[in-house]
Scaffold this active site. Structure first.
Site, PDB file in Angstrom:
ATOM      1  N   GLU A  98      -4.982 -12.398  46.993  1.00  0.00           N
ATOM      2  CA  GLU A  98      -3.674 -12.868  46.550  1.00  0.00           C
ATOM      3  C   GLU A  98      -3.352 -12.382  45.127  1.00  0.00           C
ATOM      4  OE1 GLU A  98      -1.446 -14.477  48.198  1.00  0.00           O
ATOM      5  OE2 GLU A  98      -0.116 -15.301  46.673  1.00  0.00           O
ATOM      6  N   ASP A  99      -4.328 -12.415  44.231  1.00  0.00           N
ATOM      7  CA  ASP A  99      -4.033 -12.235  42.806  1.00  0.00           C
ATOM      8  C   ASP A  99      -4.632 -10.998  42.144  1.00  0.00           C
ATOM      9  OD1 ASP A  99      -2.630 -14.576  42.852  1.00  0.00           O
ATOM     10  OD2 ASP A  99      -4.257 -15.818  42.075  1.00  0.00           O
TER      11      ASP A  99
END
Ligand code: MN
Length: 723
Positions: free
Chosen positions: A75-76
């Site tokens: 996700e990051d």
């Protein structure tokens, strides 16, 4: 926490843990997050590490701990799903993938009314219960560190936790996590109430002095004297649970008496009931407060006996009596199940579990967990093989504004449109799913963002009824279809009346018609016209009711005299057919034709319309496997003089003048010949095979012609073409 500390914690409860994998995941996540920092300024990597630590405290398997370390990488950071597959295998990658997917849900605006649907969506999207465990640990750590976040965001996250994650933890039976989440969220959302209650609790604590300890000792002794080995623990209730009770029962804080609670943990189910008897003998029980959650467990599988007694100093005291295993499950829920290596009949008995054949409990999945636990050889495989089946019969989709719509599995954009509003369904012409145009037959998936493309000119095609799966959509489509058919009949009725009036050299004046309506026993002009269109009311009767002198004989005679070629085949007139919506293009199957009086059926072709077949048409066989394309049709009343195609086959002896006989007979009967093909056949005698496309008024007209042909000496066979 250091790398070796985490690994040590895991290997302490699981000597078989994959240390190498844990070490690699630690390094990988640390590198991936690199110099990223959290709101507090500390290294971002501390977050996944703490999440892993929470799960290690719950003694979960290596895959769960590794997934926790990696949960924010895709996700990051630059990390990709493929890379995780290569480095850590499919199992871990699929857990991380689940977490990445549900992370996107946090972006969506949420209203309190959506909370229930969002909880269901979380459950539905997390195919593996371990995904939810990591998600809950993730949220718990975010809550613990929420004081570093800006106030507006802090309130939003707290509210979301209160609405979604704390109840979810509760449903999964994880009381400890739920309580901590609620406590933190309550302090943020309602600091004043929290302070008032906390102060009051502190004062009560002073006043009651050592009462908690006093009861603990007295009760433990009393139970021991009856041979029951019990551990008794007193505690004050949490501020939030007191607040909730005050709200629910509309009580002031001073009216709340049972603020103290005791847990009595014993060895067996029998001891639970013995201890209960003892408690009730020692102190007076408050009537109607006894609850037996052992024989009737809560939906999340919570088991315990609850009672309220008047304790020392006349204080009302709540008692919760249960076995240690029940307690473990009450606090840790789903996660607790992984702890037990030797599960069998004995453990089940200790839990008081009877597994009934038909389980009405909505939370069967937890029951299912219990069964897996009972049957499985290895508790390690337990969570891994636990698929959350709850809500898997539903899909959850978003509107562009973030409203969450729950639909049954298999639902299409048509169902979605009708779920929003009937007018949206009725005017739906297309759909964009996640920004792309998609066919209306597409089955929606969890998390899809659905944009309905609308047009006011649209009337829902009847064929949609077979595509939609929700009752609401089907009923609305039927309703819209009925309305469209009624409109079609009214239009048809108007044409009939207009044609009749024309013969009387009269224009249709709505006023005159309106005046005639009550005499015809109808409510309004449209009703009367629709009745004419359906053939329930004769056009002549309408003219009479309008006070016009009608020469019926002349009108009837004029029918046969019609020589103008005005037929269904040239497509100028709409076909008088019931069962299809007004704006759907209708055509007759050319190989057979079809005439009023013959049983017909429609086959719908998306983008083209409906083709009408006589029921005997062999061409229908090719649609046997596509029942959704079949449309029930029936003939309406045709306008005077309207002609319809019918293809017939005539076998004729090859003699001079034979063909002339045929065409002459057809002409005498008022039939038009539109096409004629001839094929010679040779045998004992020579034959002609004629295929004739006739234009006739109806089935009776057609039969007159066919019977007339059969009666001719040179005609050997006459048949309808069934192509
Ligand atoms: Mn996270």
């Amino acid at each position: 926490m250091r790398q070796y500390e985490l690994v040590e914690r895991v290997t302490n409860y699981d000597p078989d843990a994959d240390e190498d994998m844990l070490n690699r995941a630690y390094i990988y996540a640390m590198k991936a997050h690199g110099t990223q920092t959290r709101a507090s300024g500390e290294a971002y990597f501390n977050h996944p590490l703490e999440v892993a630590a929470i799960l290690a405290d719950m003694k979960l398997d290596t895959a769960t701990i590794v997934a926790a370390l990696l949960h924010d990488t895709v996700e990051d950071t630059e990390a990709t799903h493929q890379e995780i597959v290569e480095k850590f295998g499919e199992e871990i990658a699929s857990l991380v993938d689940g977490l990445t997917k549900i992370a996107k849900l946090d972006m969506v605006t949420k209203e309190a009314t959506q909370a229930e649907n969002l909880r269901k969506l979380l459950l539905a999207m997390s195919k593996d219960v371990r995904v939810l465990l990591v998600k809950l640990a993730d949220r718990l750590h975010n809550m613990r560190t929420l004081n570093h976040v800006k106030p507006e965001k802090r309130a939003r996250v707290a509210q979301e936790t209160m609405d979604i994650y704390a109840p979810l933890a509760g449903r999964m039976g994880m009381q400890l996590i739920r309580d901590e989440m609620e406590d933190i969220a309550f302090k943020i959302l309602n600091p004043d109430a929290n302070k008032v209650i906390a102060d009051r609790l502190a004062r009560l604590h002073e006043e009651s002095g050592d009462m908690l300890r006093e009861i603990e000792v007295a009760l433990t002794k009393e139970l021991a004297s009856h041979g029951i080995n019990a551990s008794v623990k007193g505690r004050e209730k949490r501020a939030y649970s007191i607040w909730r009770k005050m709200e629910r029962k509309h009580l002031a804080l001073d009216q709340l008496s049972d603020i103290f609670a005791f847990r009595v943990l014993v060895e067996s189910v029998d001891d639970c009931y013995l201890a209960l008897g003892m408690v009730h003998q020692t102190w007076r029980a408050v009537p109607d407060k006894f609850k037996d959650y052992i024989s009737n467990p809560k939906q999340n599988d919570y088991r315990s006996l609850h009672t309220i007694v008047i304790g020392p100093h006349s204080m009302r005291v709540e008692m919760q009596i249960r076995t240690k295993l029940m307690h473990e499950i009450a606090e840790r829920g789903v996660a607790a199940h992984a702890l037990y290596k030797d599960v069998g009949e004995a453990k089940m008995a200790q839990l008081g579990v009877r597994v009934p054949a038909a389980e009405s409990n909505a939370y069967r999945w937890l029951r299912h967990l219990m069964e897996v636990l009972q049957e499985g050889d290895s508790p390690k495989e337990f969570l891994e093989h636990t698929r959350l089946e709850l809500f898997h019969d539903q899909v959850f989709c978003f509107t562009p504004k973030g409203q969450l719509i729950a639909l049954p599995r298999g639902a299409t954009p048509i169902d979605f449109a009708y779920a929003l509003h009937t007018s949206i369904g009725d005017s739906c012409v297309g759909v964009k799913i996640n920004g792309r145009h998609a066919p209306l037959v597409t089955q929606l998936k969890n998390g899809d963002e659905v944009v309905i493309v609308r047009s006011d000119a649209q009337v829902p095609p009847p064929a949609w009824e077979a595509i939609a799966i929700t009752g609401k959509a089907k009923a609305a489509i039927r309703r819209a279809t009925r309305a469209a058919i009624r409109k079609q009949f009214a239009g048809l009725g108007r044409e009939i009346i207009e044609a009749l009036l024309k013969k009387q050299k009269h224009e249709l004046v709505d006023k005159e018609l309106t005046a005639a309506v009550p005499r015809l026993g109808h409510k309004n002009v449209d009703d009367a016209l629709a009745a004419v269109g359906r053939g329930e009311l004769s056009g002549l009767d309408v003219l009479k009711a309008m006070g016009l002198a009608v020469d019926e004989k002349e009108i009837r005679a004029s029918r046969r005299k019609l020589t103008t070629k005005k037929g269904a085949t040239d497509g100028r007139l709409s076909l008088p057919v019931r069962g299809a919506a007004a704006n759907v293009a209708l055509k007759i199957h050319a190989a057979t034709g079809a005439v009023p009086g013959e049983r017909i059926v429609g086959i719908s072709t998306p983008g083209e319309g409906i083709t009408i077949y006589p029921i005997f048409a062999q061409a229908l066989e090719q649609f046997d496997q596509q029942p959704e394309r079949w449309v029930d049709l029936a003939w309406g009343v045709a306008e005077e003089g309207m002609r319809f195609p019918a293809r017939i086959k005539v076998i004729l002896i090859n003699e001079v003048g034979a063909l002339g006989q045929v065409t002459q007979l057809i002409g005498e009967h008022g039939g038009n010949i539109d096409e004629l093909q001839m094929q010679a056949r040779h045998g004992v005698r020579d034959f002609f095979e004629l295929t004739i496309l006739l234009e006739v008024f109806d089935n009776r007209h057609l039969n007159d012609i066919m019977n007339g042909l059969k009666s001719r000496p040179l005609v050997s066979e006459v048949d309808r073409v069934a192509g």
